[in-house]
Design an enzyme around this catalytic site. Sequence first.
Site, mmCIF file in Angstrom:
data_model
loop_
_atom_site.group_PDB
_atom_site.id
_atom_site.type_symbol
_atom_site.label_atom_id
_atom_site.label_comp_id
_atom_site.label_asym_id
_atom_site.label_seq_id
_atom_site.Cartn_x
_atom_site.Cartn_y
_atom_site.Cartn_z
ATOM 1 N N ARG A 1 52.270 -26.647 -14.904
ATOM 2 C CA ARG A 1 53.121 -27.807 -14.659
ATOM 3 C C ARG A 1 52.322 -29.096 -14.750
ATOM 4 O O ARG A 1 51.281 -29.238 -14.108
ATOM 5 C CB ARG A 1 53.780 -27.692 -13.287
ATOM 6 C CG ARG A 1 54.629 -26.431 -13.209
ATOM 7 C CD ARG A 1 55.577 -26.428 -12.072
ATOM 8 N NE ARG A 1 56.339 -25.183 -12.090
ATOM 9 C CZ ARG A 1 57.228 -24.827 -11.176
ATOM 10 N NH1 ARG A 1 57.481 -25.639 -10.166
ATOM 11 N NH2 ARG A 1 57.873 -23.687 -11.282
ATOM 12 N N ARG B 1 50.078 -29.104 -4.542
ATOM 13 C CA ARG B 1 50.675 -29.445 -5.839
ATOM 14 C C ARG B 1 49.584 -29.451 -6.894
ATOM 15 O O ARG B 1 48.793 -30.392 -6.993
ATOM 16 C CB ARG B 1 51.352 -30.824 -5.752
ATOM 17 C CG ARG B 1 52.197 -31.194 -6.965
ATOM 18 C CD ARG B 1 52.889 -32.529 -6.804
ATOM 19 N NE ARG B 1 53.841 -32.553 -5.704
ATOM 20 C CZ ARG B 1 55.089 -32.081 -5.777
ATOM 21 N NH1 ARG B 1 55.538 -31.579 -6.909
ATOM 22 N NH2 ARG B 1 55.883 -32.130 -4.723
ATOM 23 N N GLU C 1 58.107 -26.729 0.887
ATOM 24 C CA GLU C 1 58.835 -25.830 -0.019
ATOM 25 C C GLU C 1 57.916 -24.757 -0.600
ATOM 26 O O GLU C 1 56.873 -25.057 -1.175
ATOM 27 C CB GLU C 1 59.441 -26.649 -1.160
ATOM 28 C CG GLU C 1 60.222 -25.797 -2.139
ATOM 29 C CD GLU C 1 60.636 -26.563 -3.392
ATOM 30 O OE1 GLU C 1 60.820 -27.787 -3.314
ATOM 31 O OE2 GLU C 1 60.761 -25.914 -4.439
ATOM 32 N N SER D 1 62.429 -21.126 -4.108
ATOM 33 C CA SER D 1 63.592 -21.829 -4.613
ATOM 34 C C SER D 1 64.514 -20.824 -5.287
ATOM 35 O O SER D 1 64.167 -20.256 -6.319
ATOM 36 C CB SER D 1 63.114 -22.879 -5.597
ATOM 37 O OG SER D 1 64.119 -23.799 -5.834
ATOM 38 N N ARG E 1 50.012 -21.907 -3.167
ATOM 39 C CA ARG E 1 50.700 -22.697 -2.151
ATOM 40 C C ARG E 1 50.913 -21.888 -0.856
ATOM 41 O O ARG E 1 50.740 -22.422 0.247
ATOM 42 C CB ARG E 1 52.034 -23.229 -2.660
ATOM 43 C CG ARG E 1 52.625 -24.258 -1.704
ATOM 44 C CD ARG E 1 53.919 -24.861 -2.221
ATOM 45 N NE ARG E 1 53.707 -25.957 -3.159
ATOM 46 C CZ ARG E 1 54.691 -26.726 -3.630
ATOM 47 N NH1 ARG E 1 55.946 -26.493 -3.243
ATOM 48 N NH2 ARG E 1 54.430 -27.697 -4.473
#
Length: 445
Positions: A278, A293, A367, A370, A408
């Site tokens: 990403r 991130r 988060e 998802s 994460r």
Amino acid sequence: MLDIKFIRENAELIKQAAANKRISCDVDQLIAVDAERRKVQQDLDALRTKSREGGERIGQLRNPKSKIHKDAVAAGKSAADIKAEAEQLQSELNDVKAQIKPLEEDDRRVVEQFESLMWTIPQPPASEVPVGKDDTENVEIRKVGTVPEFDFELKDHVELGEQLGIIDIERGVKLSGSRNYTLKGAGALLYQAVLRLAMDRMIDRGFTPMQVPVLVREEVMYGTGYFPTGRDQAYLCERDEMSLVGTAEVPLTAFHSGEILSEEELPIKMVAVSPCFRREAGAAGKDTRGLYRIHLFDKVEQVIICKNDEAESLKFHDEILANAEGLLQDLELPYRVVNVCSGDLGQGQVQKFDIETWMPSRNSYGETHSASRFYEFQARRLKLRYKDANRKTRFCHTLNNTVIAAPRILIPILELNQTPEGYVRVPKVLQPYMRGMEVITAEAK
RNA sequence: GGAGAGGUGGCUGAGCGGCUUAAAGCACCGGUUUGCUAAACCGGCGUACUGGUAUAAAGCCGGUACCGGGGGUUCGAAUCCCCCCCUCUCCGCCA
């Protein structure tokens, strides 16, 4: 992608959906272009019919064995007459052809315009989705587990990891720039351990383990809804017209693209671990510290392809959510589930539940998962279909959810399991995947 | 990267300018018959866009496009020409 007929009849609904999702698209222009497209097609069809019928007649006039030729002879026409008629017809068809040419160009232009507009139309959110502008307006559904209290000063995962010698961010940045990191010793082991645990759990639940490409064609990115809108988030390998995926959802969901499955094959439940790339464009300065991130991570992803049935989609949405929650419970991590609001939904998502895991260093839930359902949105783009019990071809429904994403998830694991000495207890379920290690100490590196 | 062979419906496979409306077979669906499984016979059987008509749904009657993708030649292309992509075989390189 939606059915153009549905869009025509529900233009206001789509506009409202776009507004709620904070997505820009021009429904009025789409409808205008669609009308033009149909007009051009009708005109073109009529001319082509004329051309075909005339062409066939010429062929038969020139074929002495054909009925038309014999009839002409029987009607007293000479060979010269027949030949002249064919020639006359041929010159007429040249005119038709001259009309078709420019119309074909119009058609190409209009269809292209139509398609590029279609790619931007959002899937309307479900009625249960709260309307809101961004993630601050997501609605908490439930909290699970209790946030533990500590009677000593907590370190964040970066400090812990560096002192234990299991996280080395500086060298990651040296190799690959910001938002990169390296793991070492027990850190690297822990990373693999969560992924392997997640795969095992999903296989136990009947998901088929898959190994899939992470470098995919453009059409796969379009098909799953990541292009054209999210293009700037993807790493492109332009020389080969390929993109690195940001999730295994992409190759898994597209696995059966272009196929017509039989209903007995459904539901298809797949799970894969893959690297996820990403660019994090537009996130500059956001979440810069630590492993939260970053540009490259590994994720175990679950995907379900099922029948075109909203009740069934809903049922599977619960299932994939439960799969992820079960894993967090096994890891003894406190989390909450939120109903993601309209403004935080992607273009194709009907509804999304995020799972946020407690992260002491952020003093909040962050988060980690998802879970989305799409109804036909992706399937239409991917031409992913099946024959139903009435032998009718229908689009499948698709859903996906994170099972676990590393590094994460290492943030709460490290921070919540730290000891006053600065060690980290290994959660019970991970110990078998950590060569039996119960505590990560400096000595263990 | 080099050389050769190929890409046709769910599958196998014929067709190589107009009796192709893509043959034939397999698979699938419906029917008939035989007391079951099976077999035989008859019929049906692609996708997309679109016009008309009808409906509670389904449907019914048309049109066009689609034989890997894109251009071109022609009154007419699965068929001829050009470009590209992919697959297979051999060679080269390589974890």
